[in-house]
Scaffold this motif. Structure first.
Motif, PDB file in Angstrom:
ATOM      1  N   GLY A 153     -13.647 -30.732 -20.572  1.00 18.37           N
ATOM      2  CA  GLY A 153     -12.657 -31.047 -21.590  1.00 18.37           C
ATOM      3  C   GLY A 153     -11.567 -31.970 -21.084  1.00 18.37           C
ATOM      4  N   ALA A 154     -11.145 -31.765 -19.833  1.00 19.88           N
ATOM      5  CA  ALA A 154     -10.123 -32.644 -19.258  1.00 19.88           C
ATOM      6  C   ALA A 154     -10.623 -34.082 -19.162  1.00 19.88           C
ATOM      7  N   ALA A 155     -11.925 -34.246 -18.955  1.00 18.10           N
ATOM      8  CA  ALA A 155     -12.496 -35.590 -18.809  1.00 18.10           C
ATOM      9  C   ALA A 155     -12.725 -36.276 -20.146  1.00 18.10           C
ATOM     10  N   ILE A 156     -13.080 -35.501 -21.181  1.00 20.96           N
ATOM     11  CA  ILE A 156     -13.407 -36.124 -22.470  1.00 20.96           C
ATOM     12  C   ILE A 156     -12.279 -35.986 -23.485  1.00 20.96           C
ATOM     13  N   GLY A 157     -11.191 -35.341 -23.076  1.00 15.62           N
ATOM     14  CA  GLY A 157      -9.998 -35.311 -23.912  1.00 15.62           C
ATOM     15  C   GLY A 157     -10.010 -34.316 -25.042  1.00 15.62           C
ATOM     16  N   CYS A 158     -10.588 -33.128 -24.811  1.00 14.82           N
ATOM     17  CA  CYS A 158     -10.518 -32.090 -25.845  1.00 14.82           C
ATOM     18  C   CYS A 158     -10.538 -30.713 -25.202  1.00 14.82           C
ATOM     19  N   ARG A 159     -10.063 -29.741 -25.946  1.00 15.79           N
ATOM     20  CA  ARG A 159      -9.993 -28.362 -25.467  1.00 15.79           C
ATOM     21  C   ARG A 159     -11.181 -27.574 -26.009  1.00 15.79           C
ATOM     22  N   ALA A 160     -11.758 -26.733 -25.151  1.00 16.43           N
ATOM     23  CA  ALA A 160     -12.930 -25.957 -25.558  1.00 16.43           C
ATOM     24  C   ALA A 160     -12.545 -24.822 -26.501  1.00 16.43           C
ATOM     25  N   VAL A 161     -13.361 -24.625 -27.521  1.00 15.57           N
ATOM     26  CA  VAL A 161     -13.249 -23.497 -28.435  1.00 15.57           C
ATOM     27  C   VAL A 161     -14.276 -22.449 -28.004  1.00 15.57           C
ATOM     28  N   PRO A 162     -13.869 -21.181 -27.799  1.00 14.84           N
ATOM     29  CA  PRO A 162     -14.843 -20.159 -27.413  1.00 14.84           C
ATOM     30  C   PRO A 162     -15.915 -19.967 -28.491  1.00 14.84           C
ATOM     31  N   ALA A 163     -17.162 -19.877 -28.049  1.00 15.79           N
ATOM     32  CA  ALA A 163     -18.296 -19.730 -28.965  1.00 15.79           C
ATOM     33  C   ALA A 163     -19.201 -18.611 -28.460  1.00 15.79           C
ATOM     34  N   PRO A 164     -18.903 -17.360 -28.853  1.00 16.89           N
ATOM     35  CA  PRO A 164     -19.676 -16.216 -28.334  1.00 16.89           C
ATOM     36  C   PRO A 164     -21.172 -16.299 -28.611  1.00 16.89           C
ATOM     37  N   ALA A 165     -21.575 -16.989 -29.666  1.00 16.23           N
ATOM     38  CA  ALA A 165     -23.005 -17.076 -29.985  1.00 16.23           C
ATOM     39  C   ALA A 165     -23.803 -17.756 -28.891  1.00 16.23           C
ATOM     40  N   PHE A 166     -23.132 -18.565 -28.056  1.00 20.12           N
ATOM     41  CA  PHE A 166     -23.839 -19.307 -27.016  1.00 20.12           C
ATOM     42  C   PHE A 166     -23.651 -18.696 -25.627  1.00 20.12           C
ATOM     43  N   ALA A 167     -23.245 -17.410 -25.580  1.00 20.82           N
ATOM     44  CA  ALA A 167     -23.186 -16.687 -24.307  1.00 20.82           C
ATOM     45  C   ALA A 167     -24.603 -16.379 -23.831  1.00 20.82           C
ATOM     46  N   GLU A 168     -24.710 -15.905 -22.584  1.00 18.57           N
ATOM     47  CA  GLU A 168     -26.021 -15.614 -22.013  1.00 18.57           C
ATOM     48  C   GLU A 168     -26.672 -14.437 -22.732  1.00 18.57           C
ATOM     49  N   VAL A 169     -27.997 -14.338 -22.595  1.00 15.37           N
ATOM     50  CA  VAL A 169     -28.756 -13.255 -23.211  1.00 15.37           C
ATOM     51  C   VAL A 169     -28.074 -11.923 -22.900  1.00 15.37           C
ATOM     52  N   PRO A 170     -27.870 -11.066 -23.914  1.00 12.49           N
ATOM     53  CA  PRO A 170     -27.058  -9.865 -23.702  1.00 12.49           C
ATOM     54  C   PRO A 170     -27.698  -8.857 -22.756  1.00 12.49           C
ATOM     55  N   TRP A 171     -26.838  -8.091 -22.127  1.00 16.33           N
ATOM     56  CA  TRP A 171     -27.280  -6.996 -21.271  1.00 16.33           C
ATOM     57  C   TRP A 171     -27.900  -5.910 -22.142  1.00 16.33           C
ATOM     58  N   THR A 172     -28.868  -5.188 -21.591  1.00 18.18           N
ATOM     59  CA  THR A 172     -29.369  -4.003 -22.270  1.00 18.18           C
ATOM     60  C   THR A 172     -28.409  -2.848 -22.001  1.00 18.18           C
ATOM     61  N   ASP A 173     -28.474  -1.820 -22.822  1.00 20.49           N
ATOM     62  CA  ASP A 173     -27.572  -0.684 -22.670  1.00 20.49           C
ATOM     63  C   ASP A 173     -27.710  -0.069 -21.284  1.00 20.49           C
ATOM     64  N   GLY A 174     -26.580   0.024 -20.584  1.00 20.62           N
ATOM     65  CA  GLY A 174     -26.576   0.653 -19.272  1.00 20.62           C
ATOM     66  C   GLY A 174     -27.231  -0.146 -18.170  1.00 20.62           C
ATOM     67  N   GLN A 175     -27.541  -1.395 -18.401  1.00 20.02           N
ATOM     68  CA  GLN A 175     -28.226  -2.221 -17.403  1.00 20.02           C
ATOM     69  C   GLN A 175     -27.320  -2.469 -16.196  1.00 20.02           C
ATOM     70  N   PRO A 176     -27.722  -2.045 -15.003  1.00 17.61           N
ATOM     71  CA  PRO A 176     -26.904  -2.314 -13.814  1.00 17.61           C
ATOM     72  C   PRO A 176     -27.123  -3.730 -13.304  1.00 17.61           C
ATOM     73  N   VAL A 177     -26.148  -4.222 -12.568  1.00 22.90           N
ATOM     74  CA  VAL A 177     -26.259  -5.570 -12.005  1.00 22.90           C
ATOM     75  C   VAL A 177     -27.501  -5.697 -11.136  1.00 22.90           C
ATOM     76  N   VAL A 178     -27.825  -4.641 -10.390  1.00 26.15           N
ATOM     77  CA  VAL A 178     -28.937  -4.723  -9.448  1.00 26.15           C
ATOM     78  C   VAL A 178     -30.262  -5.015 -10.150  1.00 26.15           C
ATOM     79  N   SER A 179     -30.394  -4.650 -11.444  1.00 26.68           N
ATOM     80  CA  SER A 179     -31.649  -4.907 -12.151  1.00 26.68           C
ATOM     81  C   SER A 179     -31.567  -6.082 -13.110  1.00 26.68           C
ATOM     82  N   ARG A 180     -30.381  -6.664 -13.277  1.00 21.29           N
ATOM     83  CA  ARG A 180     -30.211  -7.752 -14.239  1.00 21.29           C
ATOM     84  C   ARG A 180     -31.126  -8.938 -13.926  1.00 21.29           C
ATOM     85  N   ALA A 181     -31.134  -9.394 -12.693  1.00 18.31           N
ATOM     86  CA  ALA A 181     -31.954 -10.545 -12.316  1.00 18.31           C
ATOM     87  C   ALA A 181     -33.438 -10.247 -12.510  1.00 18.31           C
TER      88      ALA A 181
END
Length: 201
Positions: free
Chosen positions: A81-109
């Motif tokens: 944004g600093a390079a192209i002259g605009c501020r980012a708007v948060p867009a939750p729809a484009f976040a990473e694939v959601p975690w499953t319920d209770g998924q620990p970090v050790v099994s995420r990958a």
């Protein structure tokens, strides 16, 4: 390394879209105490290189800038944004694939690696709905939009544009740029970002 050079954009008709999906730069390692890591020094350099390229390619075009709300995408978007002259708007729809319920970090990958070998029809229902929401959110975008996102959402968009059920379509390099267009109909791939073997960055 940043993506390959971005081709100049043709003028867009009303309601059409040219979407530049950028994978975030390399991030710090995820742990149970740090589930939302920011960028490494390398990741900031990757983002800066892509930002410089975009500043030239998009000069005078006034794009919109959206970003997943996660730390690594927000940091990447701030540099861009600093390079192209605009501020980012948060867009939750484009976040990473959601975690499953209770998924620990050790099994995420391991879980994501397993998912990448599947078709969407074989994925858990929650992840299937999420993928549909990614496409639905992209359908709402018009004009020139830069979207800072993640490995799997970018694959969702590429797979949809190809009419493919595969979860893994390609392996976008950190800070690479994949361009997807919509001209009066469905999505089409203009160009894929550069690739490497980095699944978790």
């Amino acid at each position: 390394m940043p993506a390959s050079p971005i081709a100049p954009a043709s003028p867009l008709e009303s309601g059409d879209a040219r979407l530049l999906f950028i994978r975030h730069g390399s991030a710090m390692r995820m742990t149970e105490d740090l589930r939302d890591p920011g960028l490494t020094a390398r990741g900031r350099d990757e983002a800066a290189a892509t930002a410089s390229q975009l500043a030239v390619a998009l000069a005078g075009m006034n794009p919109h800038l959206l970003a997943s709300p996660l730390a690594r995408t927000q940091e990447t978007a701030a540099i861009i944004g600093a390079a192209i002259g605009c501020r980012a708007v948060p867009a939750p729809a484009f976040a990473e694939v959601p975690w499953t319920d209770g998924q620990p970090v050790v099994s995420r990958a391991a879980d994501i690696t397993d998912w990448l070998g599947r078709g969407w029809g074989d994925m858990p229902a929650a992840q299937q709905r999420w993928a549909g929401d990614v496409v639905a959110a992209a359908r709402q975008l018009t004009g020139l939009v830069v979207v800072v996102s993640h490995f799997v959402p970018i694959n969702v968009m590429v797979g949809h544009a190809r009419g493919s059920d595969r979860v893994l379509e390609f392996r976008p390099r950190p800070a690479s740029v994949t361009v997807i267009t919509r001209n009066g109909g469905d999505f089409a791939i203009e160009s894929l970002g550069s690739e490497d073997e980095t699944l978790f960055a």
